[in-house]
Design a protein around this motif. Structure first.
Motif, PDB file in Angstrom:
ATOM      1  N   UNK A 182      34.079 -70.057   0.629  1.00 37.79           N
ATOM      2  CA  UNK A 182      35.521 -70.116   0.397  1.00 37.79           C
ATOM      3  C   UNK A 182      36.078 -68.711   0.481  1.00 37.79           C
ATOM      4  N   UNK A 183      37.117 -68.520   1.293  1.00 39.43           N
ATOM      5  CA  UNK A 183      37.805 -67.230   1.393  1.00 39.43           C
ATOM      6  C   UNK A 183      39.005 -67.262   0.443  1.00 39.43           C
ATOM      7  N   UNK A 184      39.172 -66.179  -0.328  1.00 42.06           N
ATOM      8  CA  UNK A 184      40.186 -66.136  -1.379  1.00 42.06           C
ATOM      9  C   UNK A 184      41.026 -64.865  -1.274  1.00 42.06           C
ATOM     10  N   UNK A 185      42.085 -64.803  -2.080  1.00 41.09           N
ATOM     11  CA  UNK A 185      42.914 -63.601  -2.136  1.00 41.09           C
ATOM     12  C   UNK A 185      42.188 -62.576  -3.004  1.00 41.09           C
ATOM     13  N   UNK A 238      27.855 -78.644  -4.338  1.00 38.98           N
ATOM     14  CA  UNK A 238      28.188 -79.366  -5.572  1.00 38.98           C
ATOM     15  C   UNK A 238      29.136 -78.558  -6.466  1.00 38.98           C
ATOM     16  N   UNK A 239      29.090 -77.230  -6.350  1.00 41.57           N
ATOM     17  CA  UNK A 239      30.025 -76.378  -7.081  1.00 41.57           C
ATOM     18  C   UNK A 239      31.254 -76.051  -6.242  1.00 41.57           C
ATOM     19  N   UNK A 240      31.035 -75.743  -4.980  1.00 42.50           N
ATOM     20  CA  UNK A 240      32.122 -75.265  -4.129  1.00 42.50           C
ATOM     21  C   UNK A 240      33.212 -76.313  -3.934  1.00 42.50           C
ATOM     22  N   UNK A 241      32.853 -77.598  -3.941  1.00 38.96           N
ATOM     23  CA  UNK A 241      33.880 -78.619  -3.713  1.00 38.96           C
ATOM     24  C   UNK A 241      34.951 -78.583  -4.798  1.00 38.96           C
ATOM     25  N   UNK A 242      34.578 -78.150  -5.993  1.00 36.43           N
ATOM     26  CA  UNK A 242      35.564 -78.070  -7.073  1.00 36.43           C
ATOM     27  C   UNK A 242      36.443 -76.825  -6.919  1.00 36.43           C
ATOM     28  N   UNK A 243      35.874 -75.751  -6.385  1.00 37.97           N
ATOM     29  CA  UNK A 243      36.683 -74.571  -6.087  1.00 37.97           C
ATOM     30  C   UNK A 243      37.676 -74.870  -4.965  1.00 37.97           C
ATOM     31  N   UNK A 293      40.751 -76.525  -6.486  1.00 35.48           N
ATOM     32  CA  UNK A 293      41.676 -75.567  -7.114  1.00 35.48           C
ATOM     33  C   UNK A 293      42.424 -74.782  -6.046  1.00 35.48           C
ATOM     34  N   UNK A 294      41.688 -74.310  -5.045  1.00 37.01           N
ATOM     35  CA  UNK A 294      42.282 -73.467  -3.998  1.00 37.01           C
ATOM     36  C   UNK A 294      43.381 -74.216  -3.250  1.00 37.01           C
ATOM     37  N   UNK A 295      43.108 -75.468  -2.870  1.00 35.28           N
ATOM     38  CA  UNK A 295      44.081 -76.209  -2.059  1.00 35.28           C
ATOM     39  C   UNK A 295      45.320 -76.593  -2.855  1.00 35.28           C
ATOM     40  N   UNK A 296      45.222 -76.531  -4.184  1.00 34.44           N
ATOM     41  CA  UNK A 296      46.369 -76.853  -5.024  1.00 34.44           C
ATOM     42  C   UNK A 296      46.994 -75.621  -5.676  1.00 34.44           C
ATOM     43  N   UNK A 297      46.610 -74.457  -5.213  1.00 33.29           N
ATOM     44  CA  UNK A 297      47.217 -73.223  -5.743  1.00 33.29           C
ATOM     45  C   UNK A 297      47.550 -72.280  -4.582  1.00 33.29           C
ATOM     46  N   UNK A 298      46.576 -71.509  -4.141  1.00 34.97           N
ATOM     47  CA  UNK A 298      46.811 -70.545  -3.050  1.00 34.97           C
ATOM     48  C   UNK A 298      46.936 -71.247  -1.702  1.00 34.97           C
ATOM     49  N   UNK A 299      46.064 -72.197  -1.485  1.00 36.43           N
ATOM     50  CA  UNK A 299      45.945 -73.006  -0.276  1.00 36.43           C
ATOM     51  C   UNK A 299      45.448 -72.224   0.938  1.00 36.43           C
ATOM     52  N   UNK A 300      45.952 -71.005   1.122  1.00 31.61           N
ATOM     53  CA  UNK A 300      45.682 -70.311   2.379  1.00 31.61           C
ATOM     54  C   UNK A 300      45.802 -68.810   2.174  1.00 31.61           C
ATOM     55  N   UNK A 332      36.721 -69.871 -12.439  1.00 30.44           N
ATOM     56  CA  UNK A 332      36.942 -70.227 -13.844  1.00 30.44           C
ATOM     57  C   UNK A 332      37.765 -71.504 -13.961  1.00 30.44           C
ATOM     58  N   UNK A 333      38.819 -71.614 -13.158  1.00 31.95           N
ATOM     59  CA  UNK A 333      39.666 -72.803 -13.237  1.00 31.95           C
ATOM     60  C   UNK A 333      38.916 -74.064 -12.809  1.00 31.95           C
ATOM     61  N   UNK A 334      38.002 -73.916 -11.864  1.00 34.30           N
ATOM     62  CA  UNK A 334      37.292 -75.082 -11.336  1.00 34.30           C
ATOM     63  C   UNK A 334      36.178 -75.570 -12.251  1.00 34.30           C
ATOM     64  N   UNK A 335      35.548 -74.663 -12.993  1.00 32.22           N
ATOM     65  CA  UNK A 335      34.299 -75.023 -13.669  1.00 32.22           C
ATOM     66  C   UNK A 335      34.324 -74.898 -15.188  1.00 32.22           C
TER      67      UNK A 335
END
Length: 488
Positions: free
Chosen positions: A134-137, A303-308, A311-318, A147-150
């Motif tokens: 997952x690429x993030x800001x 199994x962990x990344x799907x939860x991140x 969060x990502x798609x419902x916050x930063x998204x891109x 933290x938000x995901x897990x």
């Protein structure tokens, strides 16, 4: 009816209507006032923000600008990224016009592909760029997303002290409960400089922090602010406890390429049994000396990344496409040169180590005692020689470093009255004094500790040594002036 009577009646009617209108207006005004009062009385901020509103970076950065001081506090290079990275960014901006548009939400495909290939070899894993990356800001965004995901309400998160200061508020914002365990310094011989390798976990104390409510442990290696690189034996201890108690590991490895003196960075995810319970976080900003690009990433099992991803798609998204494209091209270049003298990952630590050694020598000239870091952008220095007297019982187990005179004047004549409140940690007052009177900026180390531990570690300050030669020369000038004052 006579004209006078008609006028009197009209006037009476008008007065009645005006009075009614005024009463209505007054009533409406009263209702608005009451409504505003009730609205203002409502709690405005979410409870998750309680206690985390103060940020030391804002305070000390503001002070630095007010006094035009040499900024050795904030962790950013004041020299350019490597030429190939700058050229890659220029290509991204001036080349394919579609890089001005959205890309895949979870990461620009060429970037997730090179991250999977590059780090797959380092971690000994087959990494799927579509499921394990997952690429993030920035790494900051990666941490927040993790933290938000897990972390759920009431989950305990073990944080090793000293810690990068966002770990605690991010745990709290997710509803978790931070549980702290300190690295403890071991005494050094007289005249011997301390090393970050001397700061160690107590295995019994660490084990005692794991409970049935423990969800995750946060590991930062190389550590900020201490510069400690965790050894394989220390990582194996942490890994064993995580597996024994079924605990996740969130590992912040943004300084992995900045390791000195022949030390070796080891990713805990590469140890047996740890990939399936570890999130590995990295930063292009730290990797390519371009902190303003704000491109970070997380690697981990599906199994962990799907939860991140959720969060990502419902916050930063891109994240910005062009910066991702520049990082992808830079990593592709580094993969070709990996391990060779031409590799930036070989050249950068050598150059930064020279800056570290320069700054270590320089701060010693005024009686500061540095703790030599094994890695990262930072080292901490002991300022206890500048205190007239330490309150009894403070320190780790009541211990305080012995005072050394360094051939200079006695400590009580070195330090005037410090700014700040009397109950403020000593290192914060010292840094304020140093900015205002010596023109040098550092960060007090107590901000990297939990509140109960701050009084035990308020005799250290943190310097950033990833600086240009001109900055080091400006620092040397300030230190010579300081030394001249001490010798007067």
């Amino acid at each position: 009816m006579a004209l006078g009577g008609m006028l009197r009646n009209s006037a009476a009617i008008s007065l009645h209507l005006v009075g009614s209108l005024q009463r209505k207006k007054a009533g409406a005004s009263l209702r608005r006032c009451l409504h505003q009062t009730l609205t203002m009385a409502k709690r405005l901020h979410a409870r998750r923000l309680d206690g985390i509103d103060h940020n030391p970076w804002v305070e000390f950065t503001k002070l630095a600008s007010e006094y035009d001081a040499v900024n050795l506090g904030q962790g950013f290079p004041d020299f350019p990224p490597p030429d190939f990275a700058v050229e890659a960014f220029q290509h991204a901006v001036s080349g394919d016009f579609m890089l001005n548009q959205y890309t895949r939400a979870f990461g620009y495909p060429p970037l997730t592909k090179i991250l999977a290939s590059f780090f797959g070899k380092l971690l000994g894993q087959e990494i799927d760029p579509l499921k394990n990356v997952l690429v993030t800001v920035g790494a900051y965004g990666a941490l927040f997303t993790a933290f938000q995901a897990l972390v759920d309400e009431g989950d305990e998160v073990i944080i090793i002290e000293p810690f990068f200061d966002c770990y605690e508020p991010m745990t709290l914002m997710a509803g978790g409960c931070p549980v702290f365990v300190p690295l403890k310094p071991t005494p050094t011989r007289d005249g011997e400089l301390d090393s970050s390798s001397n700061w160690q976990l107590d295995p019994t104390e660490l084990a005692s922090k794991f409970t049935s409510r423990t969800k995750a442990l946060v590991l930062n290696t190389p550590n900020n602010p201490l510069g400690k690189v965790f050894s394989k034996a220390e990582l194996e201890l942490i890994a064993r406890l995580c597996q024994q108690h079924d605990v996740l590991c969130i590992t912040d490895e943004v300084y992995q390429w900045l390791v000195f003196d022949g030390h070796q960075h080891i990713s805990i995810a590469s140890l047996p049994g740890m990939w399936e319970r570890t999130l590995t976080i990295g930063s292009a900003g730290k990797t390519f000396s371009a902190t303003g690009w704000k491109v970070g990433w997380v690697l981990g099992p599906e199994r962990l990344m799907k939860h991140l991803y959720t969060v990502h798609q419902n916050s930063i998204y891109h994240c910005p496409t062009q910066a991702q494209a520049a990082v992808a091209e830079s990593l592709e270049r580094e993969q070709l040169h990996f391990g060779q003298p031409s590799s930036y990952f070989v050249q950068l630590p050598r150059a930064v180590q020279r800056s570290r050694d320069h700054m270590v020598r320089s701060v010693q000239s005024v009686g500061l005692r540095p703790v030599i870091p094994q890695g990262s952008y930072f080292f901490v220095t002991d300022i206890s020689d500048f205190s007239e007297e330490w309150p009894a019982g403070q320190g780790v187990g009541g211990w305080r470093p012995p005072r050394a005179q360094h051939g200079l004047c006695p400590p009580e004549s070195k330090m005037p009255d410090l700014p700040g409140a009397a109950d403020e940690p000593y290192d914060r007052r010292f840094v304020k004094w140093m900015i205002k009177n010596k023109g040098l900026v550092a960060i007090p180390v107590s901000v990297f500790y939990s509140r109960p531990q701050q009084k035990h570690f308020d005799h250290y300050i943190r310097f950033c040594f990833v600086k240009d030669e001109s900055t080091l020369q400006a620092m040397d000038k300030k230190l010579r002036e300081w030394k001249d004052e001490l010798g007067a």
